[in-house]
Design an enzyme around this catalytic site. Structure first.
Site, PDB file in Angstrom:
ATOM      1  N   GLY A  72       0.796  -1.217   0.000  1.00 38.85           N
ATOM      2  CA  GLY A  72       0.000   0.000   0.000  1.00 38.85           C
ATOM      3  C   GLY A  72       0.832   1.273   0.000  1.00 38.85           C
ATOM      4  O   GLY A  72       0.504   2.240  -0.690  1.00 38.85           O
ATOM      5  N   ASN A 152      -8.538   3.585   8.750  1.00 37.55           N
ATOM      6  CA  ASN A 152      -7.946   2.449   9.449  1.00 37.55           C
ATOM      7  C   ASN A 152      -8.068   2.535  10.970  1.00 37.55           C
ATOM      8  O   ASN A 152      -7.839   1.549  11.660  1.00 37.55           O
ATOM      9  CB  ASN A 152      -6.474   2.303   9.061  1.00 37.55           C
ATOM     10  CG  ASN A 152      -5.695   3.592   9.238  1.00 37.55           C
ATOM     11  OD1 ASN A 152      -6.064   4.621   8.687  1.00 37.55           O
ATOM     12  ND2 ASN A 152      -4.620   3.550   9.991  1.00 37.55           N
ATOM     13  N   GLN A 180      -7.518  -0.412   3.509  1.00 37.84           N
ATOM     14  CA  GLN A 180      -8.366  -0.870   4.604  1.00 37.84           C
ATOM     15  C   GLN A 180      -9.753  -1.307   4.122  1.00 37.84           C
ATOM     16  O   GLN A 180     -10.445  -2.063   4.803  1.00 37.84           O
ATOM     17  CB  GLN A 180      -8.518   0.233   5.651  1.00 37.84           C
ATOM     18  CG  GLN A 180      -8.832  -0.252   7.046  1.00 37.84           C
ATOM     19  CD  GLN A 180      -7.754  -1.118   7.656  1.00 37.84           C
ATOM     20  OE1 GLN A 180      -8.043  -2.167   8.218  1.00 37.84           O
ATOM     21  NE2 GLN A 180      -6.490  -0.703   7.552  1.00 37.84           N
ATOM     22  N   SER A 200      -3.255  -3.640  -0.470  1.00 35.72           N
ATOM     23  CA  SER A 200      -2.170  -4.372   0.169  1.00 35.72           C
ATOM     24  C   SER A 200      -2.636  -5.784   0.481  1.00 35.72           C
ATOM     25  O   SER A 200      -3.723  -5.976   1.039  1.00 35.72           O
ATOM     26  CB  SER A 200      -1.745  -3.661   1.456  1.00 35.72           C
ATOM     27  OG  SER A 200      -0.606  -4.258   2.019  1.00 35.72           O
ATOM     28  N   CYS A 328       1.343   2.033  11.873  1.00 37.57           N
ATOM     29  CA  CYS A 328       2.504   2.784  11.391  1.00 37.57           C
ATOM     30  C   CYS A 328       2.906   3.898  12.341  1.00 37.57           C
ATOM     31  O   CYS A 328       3.956   4.496  12.187  1.00 37.57           O
ATOM     32  CB  CYS A 328       2.213   3.369  10.009  1.00 37.57           C
ATOM     33  SG  CYS A 328       1.977   2.103   8.759  1.00 37.57           S
TER      34      CYS A 328
END
Length: 384
Positions: A72, A152, A180, A200, A328
């Site tokens: 992603g 997310n 997501q 992703s 992240c």
């Protein structure tokens, strides 16, 4: 021995057994370079092409419009930087939102440093943008609108079809970070007028370090990497055939599941947790919403009086994996930019919230055990 229960599926998902099986098979048997002309290469190419067809069908795209990437973040960076490199003569204005993933927000910061004007749309307390604000900001010099499908951290679903209709007649490309949303909601690139879309594999029970960028025919944004002829010269590098084959299987398995039924299951799991908190008279509030235009695989809770770090530590010691926000940023204990955008920088929610996220393999028993542990933890940490 402590039983470990995984409830952090918005960060990553466990790999499907069928995906593991096909990846292992490909690694053992189809080691050829997919760009080679001999039989070994042709066999590898067949596996890649089959997966590409499956992925294209999942978003109503053409196979040639699917470009394999490392995931992603690379897809988002390619869509953003690739657009500005090829369209700076049209204008230097970009529109996004305040609650995007760091792989969108950080490129935007870099572009601001380079002289681009970036508009960050506000969100309300449910995590949704105002279409009226988008309309006002869409000007002839706007070259890109980049808005995520599903947030997310709080699960808010953006009105992609309405956004697509607004952007389509303008000079701007419409990019969607669907990392997501992929596997949780239906996204149709034709119906929604999407020009660029990121995904992703590891978010849908596939392998890590793999994703794809959908690039509508005729868009042709500039590629970040230079090298060989792979992926129509759009993304050079020898294809990871085993992982790509596994991605195809993950998407094929996901496509067999009715999205509405999946969302209904997640909604029921949410309710188990909320009912237990209510019965125990725990003080909490939901960040965002659990009704309306939301994906129920995410439940973000403000646990009043319970510090986020303490909650995560205690739950981890008890055997439960949840998070304080985006994977992240959570590792650095950075305050959630999503919650700050929704509730203000001084809101006590910022330091007292956790994110619980479900996946296809989450069971009711998992959630019952978690909700019981959550209640006990809240009672202990608040002395109630």
């Amino acid at each position: 021995m402590t039983e470990h229960i995984y409830l952090d599926n918005a960060a990553t998902t466990p790999m499907d057994g069928k995906v593991v099986e096909v990846i292992s098979k490909e690694m053992a048997n189809d080691f050829g370079n997919a760009s080679s002309q001999h039989a070994f290469g042709r066999k590898a190419r067949e596996a890649v092409d089959h997966a590409r067809d499956t992925l294209a069908q999942s978003i109503n795209a053409k196979p040639d419009d699917i470009i394999f990437t490392s995931g992603g973040s690379e897809s988002n960076n390619t869509a953003i930087f690739g657009t500005v490199r090829t369209r700076s003569d049209v204008g230097k204005k970009i529109i996004t939102t305040k609650i995007e993933h760091p792989s969108v927000l950080n490129p935007m910061k870099r572009l601001e440093e380079e002289g681009y004007e970036v508009i960050y749309l506000d969100v309300d307390e449910s995590g949704h943008i105002s279409l009226d604000q988008l309309k006002e900001e869409l000007t002839p010099d706007t070259i890109l609108v980049s808005i995520m499908a599903v947030n997310n951290e709080v699960g808010s679903i953006m009105p992609l079809e309405e956004i697509g209709r607004l952007v389509a007649p303008t000079n701007a490309y419409f990019h969607v970070d669907n990392v997501q949303g992929y596997g949780n909601i239906e996204v149709d690139v034709e119906k929604m007028h999407i020009d660029l879309l990121s995904t992703s594999a590891h978010k849908i029970n596939g392998p890590k370090f793999l994703g794809f960028l959908y690039e509508r025919d005729g868009i042709n944004v500039s590629n970040l990497l230079l090298g060989g002829e792979q992926e129509k010269k759009r993304r050079p590098g020898t294809e990871n055939v085993p992982a790509i084959a596994g991605f195809g299987v993950a998407v094929d398995e996901e496509s067999k599941i009715d999205k509405q039924k999946l969302q209904a299951k997640y909604s029921q799991l949410q309710q188990i947790i909320l009912n237990n908190l209510d019965d125990a008279k725990i003080e909490y509030e939901i960040n965002g919403a659990i009704t309306g235009n939301v994906s129920h695989h995410v439940l973000n809770l403000w646990l009043k009086g319970v510090n986020t770090y303490s909650a995560l530590t205690n739950l981890d010691l008890a055997g439960f994996a949840v998070s304080g926000g985006s994977a992240c940023t959570a590792g650095s204990l950075t305050p959630s930019h999503v919650l700050m955008a929704m509730y203000g920088e001084d809101s006590p929610r910022i330091a007292e919230s956790i994110r619980i996220s479900f996946g296809r393999f989450t069971t009711e028993d998992d959630v019952v055990k978690f909700s019981q542990a959550l209640v006990k933890m809240c009672q202990r940490l608040t002395d109630k």
